[in-house]
Write a protein that holds these residues in place. Structure first.
Motif, PDB file in Angstrom:
ATOM      1  N   GLY A   1      30.344   4.744  -1.078  1.00 46.75           N
ATOM      2  CA  GLY A   1      31.413   4.833  -0.101  1.00 46.75           C
ATOM      3  C   GLY A   1      30.920   5.002   1.317  1.00 46.75           C
ATOM      4  N   SER A   2      29.596   5.146   1.505  1.00 39.35           N
ATOM      5  CA  SER A   2      29.051   5.300   2.846  1.00 39.35           C
ATOM      6  C   SER A   2      28.174   4.112   3.161  1.00 39.35           C
ATOM      7  CB  SER A   2      28.240   6.601   2.934  1.00 39.35           C
ATOM      8  OG  SER A   2      27.119   6.535   2.069  1.00 39.35           O
ATOM      9  N   SER A   3      27.694   4.002   4.390  1.00 38.02           N
ATOM     10  CA  SER A   3      26.818   2.904   4.798  1.00 38.02           C
ATOM     11  C   SER A   3      25.630   3.466   5.545  1.00 38.02           C
ATOM     12  CB  SER A   3      27.596   1.910   5.669  1.00 38.02           C
ATOM     13  OG  SER A   3      28.029   2.551   6.858  1.00 38.02           O
ATOM     14  N   CYS A   4      24.608   2.639   5.693  1.00 37.35           N
ATOM     15  CA  CYS A   4      23.383   3.074   6.361  1.00 37.35           C
ATOM     16  C   CYS A   4      22.823   1.882   7.115  1.00 37.35           C
ATOM     17  CB  CYS A   4      22.373   3.589   5.336  1.00 37.35           C
ATOM     18  SG  CYS A   4      20.767   4.003   6.043  1.00 37.35           S
ATOM     19  N   ALA A   5      22.608   2.032   8.409  1.00 37.51           N
ATOM     20  CA  ALA A   5      22.172   0.914   9.245  1.00 37.51           C
ATOM     21  C   ALA A   5      20.765   0.450   8.916  1.00 37.51           C
ATOM     22  CB  ALA A   5      22.264   1.306  10.720  1.00 37.51           C
ATOM     23  N   THR A   6      19.939   1.313   8.351  1.00 31.30           N
ATOM     24  CA  THR A   6      18.538   0.955   8.096  1.00 31.30           C
ATOM     25  C   THR A   6      18.162   1.013   6.620  1.00 31.30           C
ATOM     26  OG1 THR A   6      17.852   3.247   8.479  1.00 31.30           O
ATOM     27  CG2 THR A   6      17.787   1.743  10.376  1.00 31.30           C
ATOM     28  N   CYS A   7      19.099   1.331   5.749  1.00 29.63           N
ATOM     29  CA  CYS A   7      18.777   1.440   4.328  1.00 29.63           C
ATOM     30  C   CYS A   7      18.661   0.052   3.697  1.00 29.63           C
ATOM     31  CB  CYS A   7      19.851   2.231   3.588  1.00 29.63           C
ATOM     32  SG  CYS A   7      19.891   3.966   4.058  1.00 29.63           S
ATOM     33  N   LEU A   8      17.600  -0.137   2.941  1.00 25.48           N
ATOM     34  CA  LEU A   8      17.409  -1.385   2.221  1.00 25.48           C
ATOM     35  C   LEU A   8      17.999  -1.289   0.822  1.00 25.48           C
ATOM     36  CD1 LEU A   8      13.748  -2.438   3.088  1.00 25.48           C
ATOM     37  CD2 LEU A   8      15.802  -3.780   3.504  1.00 25.48           C
ATOM     38  N   LYS A   9      18.789  -2.259   0.475  1.00 26.16           N
ATOM     39  CA  LYS A   9      19.234  -2.356  -0.909  1.00 26.16           C
ATOM     40  C   LYS A   9      18.049  -2.762  -1.781  1.00 26.16           C
ATOM     41  CE  LYS A   9      23.748  -1.672  -0.536  1.00 26.16           C
ATOM     42  NZ  LYS A   9      24.489  -0.658  -1.326  1.00 26.16           N
ATOM     43  N   LYS A  10      18.099  -2.376  -3.045  1.00 24.14           N
ATOM     44  CA  LYS A  10      16.960  -2.613  -3.931  1.00 24.14           C
ATOM     45  C   LYS A  10      17.083  -3.958  -4.640  1.00 24.14           C
ATOM     46  CE  LYS A  10      16.235   2.325  -4.797  1.00 24.14           C
ATOM     47  NZ  LYS A  10      16.207   3.397  -5.829  1.00 24.14           N
ATOM     48  N   PHE A  11      16.067  -4.769  -4.476  1.00 22.31           N
ATOM     49  CA  PHE A  11      16.005  -6.060  -5.158  1.00 22.31           C
ATOM     50  C   PHE A  11      14.559  -6.528  -5.201  1.00 22.31           C
ATOM     51  CE2 PHE A  11      16.674  -6.956  -0.658  1.00 22.31           C
ATOM     52  CZ  PHE A  11      15.756  -7.958  -0.397  1.00 22.31           C
ATOM     53  N   LEU A  12      14.309  -7.511  -6.085  1.00 25.30           N
ATOM     54  CA  LEU A  12      12.990  -8.126  -6.205  1.00 25.30           C
ATOM     55  C   LEU A  12      13.109  -9.617  -5.880  1.00 25.30           C
ATOM     56  CD1 LEU A  12      11.856  -6.625  -9.654  1.00 25.30           C
ATOM     57  CD2 LEU A  12      11.525  -5.644  -7.370  1.00 25.30           C
TER      58      LEU A  12
END
Length: 454
Positions: A12-23
Motif C-alpha cells: 500500500g506504500s511506494s518508494c522512489a528508489t526501491c527496486l522490485k525483485k526480478f531476474l
C-alpha cells in the motif's frame, strides 16, 4: 538506512528508489536455427515438469542426476551471482570473432553481424512501470552490446510461457544485439545485467560468452561406397541436401569448430569381392562374419546385422584399398588412435539394424562414421554420427563414458534419438515444428578437445 537494492515498500506504500525483485535471463530467439552456440540449464532438465512415458507416465526431471547437472552449469562462470538469494545459472553464448580485412584462421564472418537474443524477466514479486532501467555491460573491449540501456517498462508488455518448463516470463523478443569485433576473447567473458532505479543498482542477470581465441578445425573426408551396379552404372548413395551447410553452419559451429568437407573419393567394393571383410559388408542384411574370439585369424559366420562389425570391416577394407590413405590407417587399424586429424564419413546403400555408426575401440571413439541407407536423407544423422567421432556419447547413455544422462527422446540435442524407448516420437524431430538441434556447452568442451581437432 537502505542498502543497495533497498527493501521493498510495505503493502500500500511506494518508494522512489526501491527496486522490485526480478531476474533477467537471456534466451535464443524463436528464429534460432543453430547458426551460433547457445545453451542454458533448461527447467525441464532439473525439475519434474513433464511426464516420462517409460516411467509409468510419472513426472520426472529429464536429467537422471540433477545435482550433477547443476554443478556442471556452475563451472566456468565469471563472478557467480545469486540475486536476492535465488540460485542463478547464466546462459552461454558462443560466437566467432570478426576482424575486418583479416584472414586469421581464428575468425569468421558467420556471426559478423552479431546475434540478437531474447530477454526473459522472471518476476519475484509484482512488477510495474516504476522507472526501473536495465543496464547491460561487458568489460571486454571487443564485445559490443546494443542497446546498453532498456527501460523495464518496455519488457512488461508481453508474457510468454517457458516451453522448457512451467514458468511464465515477461518477454522481449530479439531485444539485445551482441557482437565480437576487432579481437578475440582470451577467456570466458560476461555480460552483466543491472537493474537501476535512481541511485540504487543491483546485478540481476548475466550472460556468459565462450572464449573464441582459438577456432578448432575438423577436416572431413567424404567416401561414398559402391556395392552394386545397375545397367552398367555404379549405384551411388544419396546424400542430404545442403549437407556441407549443415555440418559447417548449423551444428559444429556452435562449439566454434570449423567442420568442412575437405576431400571426396569413391571406394568400389565390387573390385575386391575376394576379401573376407568385403564379404562381411555384403552379409550386412542377413548373416555376418566376425572375428573368432578364440582364434583371431578365423572369421565366424553369425546371424543378424551388426553395425559395429560392419564399420570395422569397412575400416579394414579402406585401410587396405582406400583411395585417400592416411599415415597408420584410420584409427591406426583399430588401436583407437589418430595422428591424421582427419575424420571419414562413409555413405552406403547397405543397411544394418542401425541407421549410423561410429567406430569405437575400448573407450576411444574412432575417426570414421558410417551412414546407412535408411538415414542417408536424415539431416540429423550426419552431425549425430560425427558427434560420436568427436567423443560424444548419446545423451541417454549411462556409465563411465557418459558425462550426463537424460531420458531418451526428450531433448533437442544432436546426440539424442528421434524416439523414446517405447517408440514414441521425439517432438523436436517433427519437421512441421522446424525446431533446431543443438549441442550443449559441456559438449562444446568435449568436442574441442577431441584428438582429431587441429
Amino acid at each position: 538506512k537502505m542498502g543497495i537494492g533497498g527493501p521493498s515498500p510495505a503493502s500500500g506504500s511506494s518508494c522512489a528508489t526501491c527496486l522490485k525483485k526480478f531476474l533477467v535471463h537471456f534466451r535464443r530467439p524463436q528464429s534460432y536455427s543453430g547458426n551460433y552456440g547457445f545453451d542454458w540449464l533448461r527447467d525441464d532438465y532439473i525439475n519434474a515438469n513433464k511426464r516420462i512415458v517409460n516411467e509409468r507416465n510419472a513426472k520426472k526431471a529429464f536429467c537422471l542426476d540433477v545435482a550433477k547437472l547443476k554443478n556442471e552449469y556452475k563451472l566456468d562462470i565469471k563472478n557467480p551471482i545469486a540475486p536476492y538469494g535465488v540460485e542463478y545459472f547464466p546462459a552461454w553464448l558462443s560466437i566467432f570473432s570478426y576482424i575486418q580485412g583479416s584472414n586469421n584462421p581464428n575468425i569468421s564472418t558467420m556471426t559478423k553481424d552479431g546475434v540478437k537474443l531474447d530477454l526473459y524477466i522472471e518476476a519475484l514479486e509484482s512488477l510495474s512501470s516504476d522507472g526501473t532501467e536495465l543496464i547491460f555491460s561487458c568489460s571486454n573491449k571487443f564485445i559490443q552490446i546494443s542497446p546498453q540501456n532498456i527501460p523495464l517498462t518496455n519488457i512488461l508488455k508481453n508474457k510468454i510461457l517457458d516451453t522448457d518448463g512451467t514458468k511464465q516470463y515477461y518477454h522481449a523478443a530479439r531485444s539485445i544485439l551482441v557482437k565480437c569485433h576487432g579481437g578475440w576473447l582470451n577467456h570466458h567473458e560476461e555480460v552483466k545485467v543491472f537493474a537501476k532505479k535512481g541511485k540504487v543498482q543491483v546485478e540481476v542477470g548475466k550472460l556468459m560468452l565462450y572464449r573464441n581465441d582459438v577456432v578448432k578445425h575438423a577436416d572431413i573426408i567424404l567416401i561414398p561406397v559402391i556395392t552394386e551396379y545397375k545397367n552398367g552404372h555404379p549405384v551411388l548413395p544419396a546424400r542430404v541436401d545442403a549437407y556441407e551447410h549443415l555440418i559447417k553452419r548449423v551444428s559444429f559451429n556452435q562449439a566454434l569448430i570449423r567442420a568442412e568437407i575437405k576431400r571426396e573419393a569413391v571406394i568400389d567394393l565390387t573390385k575386391h569381392m575376394g576379401d573376407v571383410d568385403v564379404r562381411t559388408i555384403y552379409a550386412s542384411n542377413g548373416a555376418y562374419y566376425k572375428v573368432d574370439p578364440v582364434n583371431s585369424k578365423n572369421k565366424i559366420l553369425v546371424q543378424g546385422s551388426s553395425s559395429s562389425d560392419f564399420a570395422k570391416a569397412l575400416r579394414n577394407i579402406y585401410n587396405k584399398f582406400g583411395p585417400i590413405q592416411i599415415h597408420g590407417g584410420i584409427d591406426q587399424n583399430g588401436k583407437g588412435l589418430s595422428s591424421s586429424n582427419k575424420t571419414f564419413i562413409f555413405l552406403t546403400t547397405k543397411q544394418t539394424a542401425a541407421g549410423g555408426v561410429c567406430t569405437l575401440d575400448g573407450h576411444i571413439w574412432g575417426d570414421m562414421v558410417v551412414v546407412f541407407n535408411s538415414n542417408l536423407h536424415h539431416a540429423h544423422s550426419y552431425p549425430h554420427e560425427l558427434g560420436h567421432s568427436f567423443s560424444l556419447p548419446h545423451t541417454f547413455q549411462t556409465g563411465s563414458m557418459a558425462k550426463h544422462s537424460f531420458y531418451r527422446g526428450y531433448t533437442e540435442n544432436y546426440m539424442d534419438y528421434s524416439s523414446d524407448e517405447l517408440g514414441n516420437p521425439n517432438v523436436f524431430h517433427d519437421k512441421k515444428l522446424n525446431k533446431p538441434f543443438t549441442f550443449y556447452k559441456w559438449q562444446w568442451d568435449i568436442m574441442r578437445n577431441d584428438k582429431s581437432m587441429r
